[in-house]
Design a protein around this motif. Structure first.
Motif, PDB file in Angstrom:
ATOM      1  N   SER A  22      58.842 -27.405  -3.907  1.00  0.00           N
ATOM      2  CA  SER A  22      59.341 -26.315  -4.735  1.00  0.00           C
ATOM      3  C   SER A  22      58.843 -26.407  -6.166  1.00  0.00           C
ATOM      4  O   SER A  22      59.006 -25.486  -6.938  1.00  0.00           O
ATOM      5  N   GLY A  23      58.264 -27.507  -6.538  1.00  0.00           N
ATOM      6  CA  GLY A  23      57.759 -27.665  -7.888  1.00  0.00           C
ATOM      7  C   GLY A  23      56.526 -28.526  -7.890  1.00  0.00           C
ATOM      8  O   GLY A  23      56.279 -29.285  -6.962  1.00  0.00           O
ATOM      9  N   PRO A  24      55.755 -28.411  -8.943  1.00  0.00           N
ATOM     10  CA  PRO A  24      54.506 -29.161  -9.007  1.00  0.00           C
ATOM     11  C   PRO A  24      54.730 -30.599  -9.465  1.00  0.00           C
ATOM     12  O   PRO A  24      54.438 -30.968 -10.589  1.00  0.00           O
ATOM     13  N   ASP A  25      55.297 -31.432  -8.579  1.00  0.00           N
ATOM     14  CA  ASP A  25      55.558 -32.825  -8.918  1.00  0.00           C
ATOM     15  C   ASP A  25      54.283 -33.634  -8.995  1.00  0.00           C
ATOM     16  O   ASP A  25      54.241 -34.668  -9.634  1.00  0.00           O
ATOM     17  N   SER A  26      53.252 -33.189  -8.338  1.00  0.00           N
ATOM     18  CA  SER A  26      51.998 -33.922  -8.346  1.00  0.00           C
ATOM     19  C   SER A  26      50.903 -33.047  -8.933  1.00  0.00           C
ATOM     20  O   SER A  26      51.027 -31.828  -9.005  1.00  0.00           O
ATOM     21  N   GLY A  27      49.841 -33.696  -9.346  1.00  0.00           N
ATOM     22  CA  GLY A  27      48.699 -32.951  -9.850  1.00  0.00           C
ATOM     23  C   GLY A  27      48.118 -32.026  -8.802  1.00  0.00           C
ATOM     24  O   GLY A  27      47.708 -30.914  -9.110  1.00  0.00           O
ATOM     25  N   ASP A  28      48.100 -32.482  -7.541  1.00  0.00           N
ATOM     26  CA  ASP A  28      47.565 -31.652  -6.467  1.00  0.00           C
ATOM     27  C   ASP A  28      48.386 -30.381  -6.286  1.00  0.00           C
ATOM     28  O   ASP A  28      47.832 -29.298  -6.091  1.00  0.00           O
ATOM     29  N   ILE A  49      41.201 -25.210 -17.628  1.00  0.00           N
ATOM     30  CA  ILE A  49      40.959 -23.819 -17.228  1.00  0.00           C
ATOM     31  C   ILE A  49      42.128 -23.314 -16.395  1.00  0.00           C
ATOM     32  O   ILE A  49      42.634 -22.212 -16.606  1.00  0.00           O
ATOM     33  N   LEU A  50      42.578 -24.128 -15.445  1.00  0.00           N
ATOM     34  CA  LEU A  50      43.701 -23.725 -14.596  1.00  0.00           C
ATOM     35  C   LEU A  50      44.978 -23.575 -15.428  1.00  0.00           C
ATOM     36  O   LEU A  50      45.763 -22.644 -15.201  1.00  0.00           O
ATOM     37  N   ALA A  51      45.171 -24.450 -16.402  1.00  0.00           N
ATOM     38  CA  ALA A  51      46.331 -24.323 -17.288  1.00  0.00           C
ATOM     39  C   ALA A  51      46.247 -23.029 -18.101  1.00  0.00           C
ATOM     40  O   ALA A  51      47.267 -22.377 -18.339  1.00  0.00           O
ATOM     41  N   ALA A  52      45.040 -22.647 -18.503  1.00  0.00           N
ATOM     42  CA  ALA A  52      44.862 -21.400 -19.257  1.00  0.00           C
ATOM     43  C   ALA A  52      45.234 -20.184 -18.413  1.00  0.00           C
ATOM     44  O   ALA A  52      45.820 -19.220 -18.923  1.00  0.00           O
ATOM     45  N   VAL A  53      44.919 -20.227 -17.131  1.00  0.00           N
ATOM     46  CA  VAL A  53      45.306 -19.131 -16.231  1.00  0.00           C
ATOM     47  C   VAL A  53      46.822 -19.029 -16.167  1.00  0.00           C
ATOM     48  O   VAL A  53      47.391 -17.935 -16.268  1.00  0.00           O
ATOM     49  N   LEU A  54      47.492 -20.167 -16.025  1.00  0.00           N
ATOM     50  CA  LEU A  54      48.949 -20.158 -15.958  1.00  0.00           C
ATOM     51  C   LEU A  54      49.564 -19.765 -17.289  1.00  0.00           C
ATOM     52  O   LEU A  54      50.590 -19.074 -17.321  1.00  0.00           O
ATOM     53  N   ALA A  55      48.953 -20.162 -18.397  1.00  0.00           N
ATOM     54  CA  ALA A  55      49.448 -19.754 -19.718  1.00  0.00           C
ATOM     55  C   ALA A  55      49.318 -18.243 -19.885  1.00  0.00           C
ATOM     56  O   ALA A  55      50.204 -17.598 -20.464  1.00  0.00           O
ATOM     57  N   ALA A 107      50.186 -28.903  -8.565  1.00  0.00           N
ATOM     58  CA  ALA A 107      49.957 -28.059  -9.738  1.00  0.00           C
ATOM     59  C   ALA A 107      48.630 -27.312  -9.600  1.00  0.00           C
ATOM     60  O   ALA A 107      48.555 -26.117  -9.903  1.00  0.00           O
ATOM     61  N   VAL A 108      47.607 -28.001  -9.144  1.00  0.00           N
ATOM     62  CA  VAL A 108      46.302 -27.363  -8.934  1.00  0.00           C
ATOM     63  C   VAL A 108      46.418 -26.275  -7.873  1.00  0.00           C
ATOM     64  O   VAL A 108      45.893 -25.174  -8.043  1.00  0.00           O
ATOM     65  N   THR A 109      47.115 -26.562  -6.790  1.00  0.00           N
ATOM     66  CA  THR A 109      47.289 -25.579  -5.720  1.00  0.00           C
ATOM     67  C   THR A 109      47.977 -24.330  -6.246  1.00  0.00           C
ATOM     68  O   THR A 109      47.527 -23.208  -5.986  1.00  0.00           O
ATOM     69  N   LEU A 110      49.062 -24.511  -6.985  1.00  0.00           N
ATOM     70  CA  LEU A 110      49.764 -23.349  -7.553  1.00  0.00           C
ATOM     71  C   LEU A 110      48.854 -22.573  -8.499  1.00  0.00           C
ATOM     72  O   LEU A 110      48.833 -21.338  -8.473  1.00  0.00           O
ATOM     73  N   ALA A 111      48.107 -23.278  -9.329  1.00  0.00           N
ATOM     74  CA  ALA A 111      47.224 -22.607 -10.274  1.00  0.00           C
ATOM     75  C   ALA A 111      46.136 -21.813  -9.556  1.00  0.00           C
ATOM     76  O   ALA A 111      45.817 -20.692  -9.953  1.00  0.00           O
ATOM     77  N   LEU A 112      45.575 -22.383  -8.510  1.00  0.00           N
ATOM     78  CA  LEU A 112      44.543 -21.665  -7.748  1.00  0.00           C
ATOM     79  C   LEU A 112      45.113 -20.447  -7.042  1.00  0.00           C
ATOM     80  O   LEU A 112      44.470 -19.390  -6.989  1.00  0.00           O
ATOM     81  N   MET A 113      46.314 -20.586  -6.513  1.00  0.00           N
ATOM     82  CA  MET A 113      46.971 -19.435  -5.884  1.00  0.00           C
ATOM     83  C   MET A 113      47.237 -18.346  -6.924  1.00  0.00           C
ATOM     84  O   MET A 113      47.030 -17.153  -6.666  1.00  0.00           O
ATOM     85  N   ALA A 114      47.689 -18.756  -8.108  1.00  0.00           N
ATOM     86  CA  ALA A 114      47.950 -17.811  -9.186  1.00  0.00           C
ATOM     87  C   ALA A 114      46.662 -17.138  -9.650  1.00  0.00           C
ATOM     88  O   ALA A 114      46.644 -15.934  -9.927  1.00  0.00           O
ATOM     89  N   LEU A 115      45.579 -17.910  -9.717  1.00  0.00           N
ATOM     90  CA  LEU A 115      44.290 -17.335 -10.101  1.00  0.00           C
ATOM     91  C   LEU A 115      43.848 -16.292  -9.084  1.00  0.00           C
ATOM     92  O   LEU A 115      43.424 -15.197  -9.454  1.00  0.00           O
ATOM     93  N   ALA A 164      58.295 -22.963 -11.497  1.00  0.00           N
ATOM     94  CA  ALA A 164      57.289 -23.839 -10.891  1.00  0.00           C
ATOM     95  C   ALA A 164      55.911 -23.575 -11.482  1.00  0.00           C
ATOM     96  O   ALA A 164      55.126 -24.506 -11.686  1.00  0.00           O
ATOM     97  N   LEU A 165      55.608 -22.316 -11.788  1.00  0.00           N
ATOM     98  CA  LEU A 165      54.325 -21.993 -12.412  1.00  0.00           C
ATOM     99  C   LEU A 165      54.255 -22.569 -13.823  1.00  0.00           C
ATOM    100  O   LEU A 165      53.221 -23.107 -14.221  1.00  0.00           O
TER     101      LEU A 165
END
Length: 99
Positions: A12-18, A61-67, A20-28, A89-90
């Protein structure tokens, strides 16, 4: 679709770097499906298509997408709904990727 943790449960949350990356890619992916939103992302982040493609694995870059999403709450909420996660979570993924 929520990222799946190693124990097989939905994460339910980005506890790991992986996660977080997955959520960011989905958001992108969600962001780029709308031409106007994609143009706004590029304009507001200063990225261009080439920089985005080259930086797809770059946490900054992925953080910028989420920002970008976090700065416009309607998009943040719509994205979270579309990818079956929460706005919190995002935001947590953005914070994780910004470290």
């Amino acid at each position: 679709m929520r990222p799946i943790a190693e124990d097989g449960k939905s994460d339910s949350g980005p506890d790991s770097g992986d996660a977080a990356v997955t959520l960011a890619l989905m958001a992108l992916g969600w962001t780029l499906r709308d031409g106007g939103r994609a143009d706004r992302l590029l304009a507001l982040t200063g990225l261009d298509g080439d920089a985005l493609r080259e930086g797809i694995g770059n946490p900054a870059i992925l953080a910028a997408v989420l920002a970008f999403l976090a700065d416009h709450e309607p998009d943040l909420i719509a994205c979270a709904d579309a990818i079956n996660t929460s706005p919190a979570a995002l935001i947590a993924a953005q914070e994780r990727l910004s470290r």
